[in-house]
Structures are given as structure tokens and as C-alpha cells.
Design an enzyme around this catalytic site. Sequence first.
Site, mmCIF file in Angstrom:
data_model
loop_
_atom_site.group_PDB
_atom_site.id
_atom_site.type_symbol
_atom_site.label_atom_id
_atom_site.label_comp_id
_atom_site.label_asym_id
_atom_site.label_seq_id
_atom_site.Cartn_x
_atom_site.Cartn_y
_atom_site.Cartn_z
ATOM 1 N N HIS B 50 -11.128 -23.698 55.792
ATOM 2 C CA HIS B 50 -12.105 -24.402 54.821
ATOM 3 C C HIS B 50 -11.252 -25.636 54.504
ATOM 4 C CE1 HIS B 50 -15.264 -23.763 51.494
ATOM 5 N NE2 HIS B 50 -14.635 -25.323 51.265
ATOM 6 N N HIS B 52 -12.009 -30.455 54.113
ATOM 7 C CA HIS B 52 -11.852 -31.729 53.497
ATOM 8 C C HIS B 52 -12.024 -32.426 54.198
ATOM 9 C CE1 HIS B 52 -15.517 -29.561 51.281
ATOM 10 N NE2 HIS B 52 -14.358 -28.810 51.163
ATOM 11 N N LEU B 53 -12.651 -33.282 55.937
ATOM 12 C CA LEU B 53 -11.707 -34.481 55.883
ATOM 13 C C LEU B 53 -12.146 -35.599 55.951
ATOM 14 C CD1 LEU B 53 -10.658 -33.124 59.865
ATOM 15 C CD2 LEU B 53 -8.730 -32.480 58.290
ATOM 16 N N ASP B 141 -21.340 -26.432 51.823
ATOM 17 C CA ASP B 141 -20.237 -26.453 51.361
ATOM 18 C C ASP B 141 -20.521 -26.937 49.778
ATOM 19 O OD1 ASP B 141 -18.356 -25.108 50.594
ATOM 20 O OD2 ASP B 141 -17.479 -27.505 51.468
ATOM 21 N N ASP B 293 -8.752 -24.913 51.291
ATOM 22 C CA ASP B 293 -9.935 -26.033 50.717
ATOM 23 C C ASP B 293 -9.521 -27.451 50.826
ATOM 24 O OD1 ASP B 293 -12.114 -27.452 49.594
ATOM 25 O OD2 ASP B 293 -12.033 -25.677 48.168
#
Lengths: 306, 423
Positions: B50, B52-53, B141, B293
Site C-alpha cells: 500500500h 502512493h507513488l 483508496d 501507506d
Amino acid sequence: MNLLGKDLFDVDSFEVEDFETIFETAKKFKSAGFTKKWSALKGKTVCTLFFESSTRTRISFEIAAKRLGADIVNFTASTSSLNKGESFKDTVKTLDAMGIDLYVIRHSEPGSPMMLKKYTDAIVINAGDGIRAHPTQAILDAFTMWEKFGKIKGLKVVIVGDILHSRVAKSNAKLLNMMGAEVIFAGPNTLIPAQAERYGIKVSYDVKKAVKNADIVMGLRMQLERQSNGFFSSLDEYNEFYGITPKLMELAKRDSIFMHPGPMNRGVEVIEAVSDSESSKVEEQVTNGVFTRMAILYHMLGGLSE
Amino acid sequence: MITFDNAMIFDGEKFYDGQFSFEQEFINTESEDKIDLKGLWVIPALIDTHAHLRDPGQTRREDLFSGSMAALHGGISTVFAMPNTDPAIDNETMVKYLYERAKSLNVKIKIVGAITKGREGKELSEMGRMARAGVVGFSDDGNFLNDAALARHAMEYAFELGLPIISHCQDKDLGKGYMREGWFSTLYGIYAMPDVAESIAVGREIELSYLTKAHVHIAHLSTKRALKLIREAKRDGINITCDVCVHHLLFTDESIRDYDTSKKINPPFPTREDQLALYEGLEDGTIDTIITDHAPYTSEEKEVEFQIAPSGITGFETLLNELIMVSKAGLPPELLLKKVTSDPATLYNLKAGKVETGYPADFIVFDPENSWVVERKTTLSKSINTPFWGQRLKGKIIATYINGKQVFKDEDNVFEERIVHSA
């Protein structure tokens, strides 16, 4: 006690003895009267930094600072300056570059006085941050009680109404608890903040029961938009259950007083028969606001002895 | 062939003293040489399901390259990229585009596709086509899919495709707020959301999983009450799994007393009581995996008032350090490492997360006695929104290997000095 150079983020920034000293100083200023000018803060620059509209608090600080001989500048933004494209940080850094000794900050966001402190070495006074704290209001309220009853310890104080959104109620609960008063939050369950008992106070949903034998009944501003958000059903019902009326005041002690931090919503949380009665200390609170803020500024900003 | 000797090896299940060898190309040493790893650990490279790029569309915060460099610094070989990019990853072309770009990276990127178009919760995205392009799951998400009928249909598709729905469980109305409701939200004057904002949503997902038989994975669980529901659902044989964010194991609602916006995250930090329940959930297996995350934000975005600041904390580069801190708080290190190696591999059918014959040579060499300071010159993420910024952390990754190739090396490690030339 030495408050010189300290910040006032909330009442727990200070100790009990500090408040007693502030009260004594405020009393001296008050007995000298409104016409007396002092030069204790001559050469100091105070900046009121108001990101949320307020008349009485800003003016109260302004008068207090001027009486003590300080220079005062006002920065007012109708909303958070963030909305205008300038960040809080930039606003503060700009003002700070102009040599401010003490900031009085009012902001709709909790924690903003501490955030201000990150960008400045000047002294910070919190004049209300969101729904968190309003320490100078609590101090002037306590002073008003102290003046009337000669003490705080053992007083029964009932704070009625929208506690959840009230920074005044929260700072009052902390300070009055520190000074040994018995505090009750009374209002509808929807408007009592989570785990409020942990302030060291009691919670009651029955205002009539709560007010019995009270020394002080304090009303809070009830904003009508709380109704549309489902915090109460109708003004009529709210008035019947939680409104402050002469009948309610009769349940309190004979020499009890009514207080309100203002601005009042007459006919909403309190009716005129109470707010304009002899037991009402509302205007006295405003007067005391100037003298207690003078005392606070005097001690925090290094008043020269005269 | 290169051999690591004297290492403390974690094989994905347990620690043992020993040596292991792997085929390699790029280490500058003779093939018969041994490297003496006395005092060091060898751990399978970590799997973070999980993250976030921020690529495409938000590359001032992070991009595929900076994100992958940060992951390697954190010893992470496999990253699940969530679809809340701009535009959202909600179609096959986008999935293919990202996989194409990820080919040049050493980190193994796995794409999670959006459940609904634009993550708006209105129309289903083309889940079948995204599955064909290789997504590992579906998630809106950050946005809980409010429409239960649509959520049901998404799960029915996911079941058919054999992929999980990864659900950010938060009731839209109760979930308005910036921290967990309780004494500290009262004290700090921050608008807050009650714990049941999560458990109510989790309850719905359990019931829909029961109805559709779909595998529903609850992301970043943070409350005792939701955990209880999942524990019971698992006992009832419902196909539900969950993870916890590593930060939630270290910080509580009380921690945000300084209004540090790098401690603002959604779901918000748990109460201490909820945090202790999360520890129990890890120990009894109710919580399947641990995630970062990883959510980079620029300093400009974060340096605002607490309630106004966006929610999210970076996590790649401090994950292993944080796990060490959690182990100091009482959970066995083996259990914690398993939750970021072999357990997520099993959950998502990945051939990864183990130091074992036949597995890819993806591993970390870790020095538990060394330490490092989290600062600009030591970190590779574009963003610095971590509560550990400026702090010295115990334990240091000195090298990361992916497919037998050294892809990260700590600049002041003494790796070469440990080479023992065979006589």
C-alpha cells in the site's frame, strides 16, 4: 513566579500562583481607573494578528496595550490568509521581519498559536484558536468571579449550552479546575465534547438540576447554524430545556451571578430578563477584560516598575 | 556465486545463524569469495502492499523513480501503487503505461486499479481489462465506496477475476474529522471522527464479502471495534483480510499534541486502547500484513494549519526502523518481519519474501547496531513529511539486492572490508 518572556497558549501555560498575581495586578490597574496612563511597556511593539473576525477581544487588547504605553499594530484577515494565497507562514515571517515583541493571535484553526511560535522568537498570546482555547477570556472570567466572591476555591460554576464548539468553556474548565472551583458543563448531549469529565468537571444534561445552588451561571453563544447540523432540533425546544431564564436563575444561590463571554444571542441561549438583570456581570466582564489583559501584558512583556 | 557467511538470516519465518549463496553479476569480488557478515542480518527484501507513488500528475511530491529509489533505501523490493493519481489509474491503458515505465526500475511495482472511474464512486471502471493488464487488486483508496449496491457489483466482478478489493473503510458522514475522537481531540480542539466511522464501514464490507464471496482486504485498520468484527468474520469463514499501517503501531491520538502536520494521516492515529488491540491482532493473526501507506506531500502542502493540511506520511525509508521500534514495544521481531515479507507474498501469491532456494535473490543486509539520521542528505523520497524527520534511528540498511544485484548501498558502509578472499 516569572511570566516574563513566557507564551500563553492556554491557561495551563501558567501556574495557579501566576493567576493570583495577575488578579492582584489587574485589581491595582482597575482601582487606578480608565483615565490613568502607564508607561511600563514604552518602546514595545504588540501586534494583534486576527485571522478570524472579532471586535471585543481585539479592541480590549488594543486598549490594554495602549494604556501601558506600548505601540500596537493590527493585522486583520477576514478569513484565513491561506484562502488569499498567502500562507500563514509567510504572513508571520513578513510581520516578524518588522520587529514585533508580542503577538496576540486569533485564528479559526486549533494549534495556530503554537504554529506561530515556530516562526517567531516573539512572545505569543493566544486570543482564541478554533474550538480549542481562549485563555485570556478564562482569566478575565476568573478575575470577575474572584472580585465578586473574594476567592475561586469552592465556587460552583455551571457553564450552559454549546460546550463542544466553545473555546471559552474549555479554557474556563481548565482554569477553574486548577483553582479549585466545582465546574459543571450543562447542555444537550450532542454539544458536550468527548470525555469532557477528564477536565476534572461534571457533566449534566439537566440544566435545572445542575444550576441548583450555583454561584455562577455562565451562558455561551449558541450559533443558529448548529440546528441545521442536527445538534438540536428547534430553538423552541432548546429554549425550554437549556435556555437561561429568570426562573432558572432562581434555582441558583441568592447572590449568584450570570456571566457570558459575548457576543450574546439574545433570545437564543439567554433572555434579556437575565442578561440585563442586576445579577448579570456581562458588562463587568468586558471592563475586566481590559484590566486583566493589561496585567497579562505587563507581566509577560516585562513591565518596568514605576 | 557469492556466499554470505556468519549472517543472522531471517528466512521469512525465523532467524538462524548461517550462510547462503546466490548467483550474482555486479559485486566486485572474485566468485569464490566469501563476505563475512558477522553481526549483520540478512532479511528478505520487504513487500509494501500500500503506497502512493504520485505518478502521474502529482510528481512534485514523488514519481516512479524517486519512489522506487526511496523504496530500495528502505529495503523494499515490491510496491503496490495505489490508484489515487491524477488522473486516477482506472483503465487498461494507464495500467499498461505504468507497467511499461516501471520496467526500467529495480523495484517491482504492482498496480492497484481504481474500482470506479475517477475514484468518484459512480460508475465501475473496466475491471476486467485492468485485470488483463496485470493489476493485483482494486481500490478507490481514500474514498470509501458509499453506494453499497455498486460496491456489491464491484465485488462480484473482483470475485470472478480472482482479485481482491482493497477497501479504505470510513463512513463518509461520521468520518468527517481530522483525528480520532476522544479525550485528546477534546483537549486539542480538533474536529474528530469516532472509532465507529471505521467499524461501521468494515461491517458493511464483511456482509458484502459474505454475499459475493469476494476477497475483501481492509486497508490500514485502526480500531479495536473493527478488528473485533474482522476476527469474528474470519472465524465464520468469510474471505476477509486486513493490514495495519506501521505508523499506527507507534503513534497515538495523544502524539499530535504539537499539531505537527507530518503526524496527520487518514485513518488518524489510534487511541492507546485501539493501538494495544492492534498489537493483539498482529499476534493472533487477525491482521495479515503491515503496510507503510507511503504518502508523500510537499512541504508547501504540509506547512499549513493542522486541520487544513493533507493527510499522509512517508514510510518507505523508515519502515524497517519502525518495525524495530515496535519490536521494542513488545512484539517479536520475527512476527513483524513476517508481516512485511512472507505473509504479504502468500496473501497476494507473489514468489517473494523468503530467503530460500528457488526464490529471487531479493534481500537486505541490515546492521542492527548502526544508526542514521533522517534528513535531506540521507533520504531519497522527494518529500519529507515524516514525524521522524531530523531524528536518529537505530538500525541501518547497508545494502539492498534485487534479483542478485546490489541496487542500494549505504555510502559509509564497510561492505568491501568484510570480503574474505578465499585461500
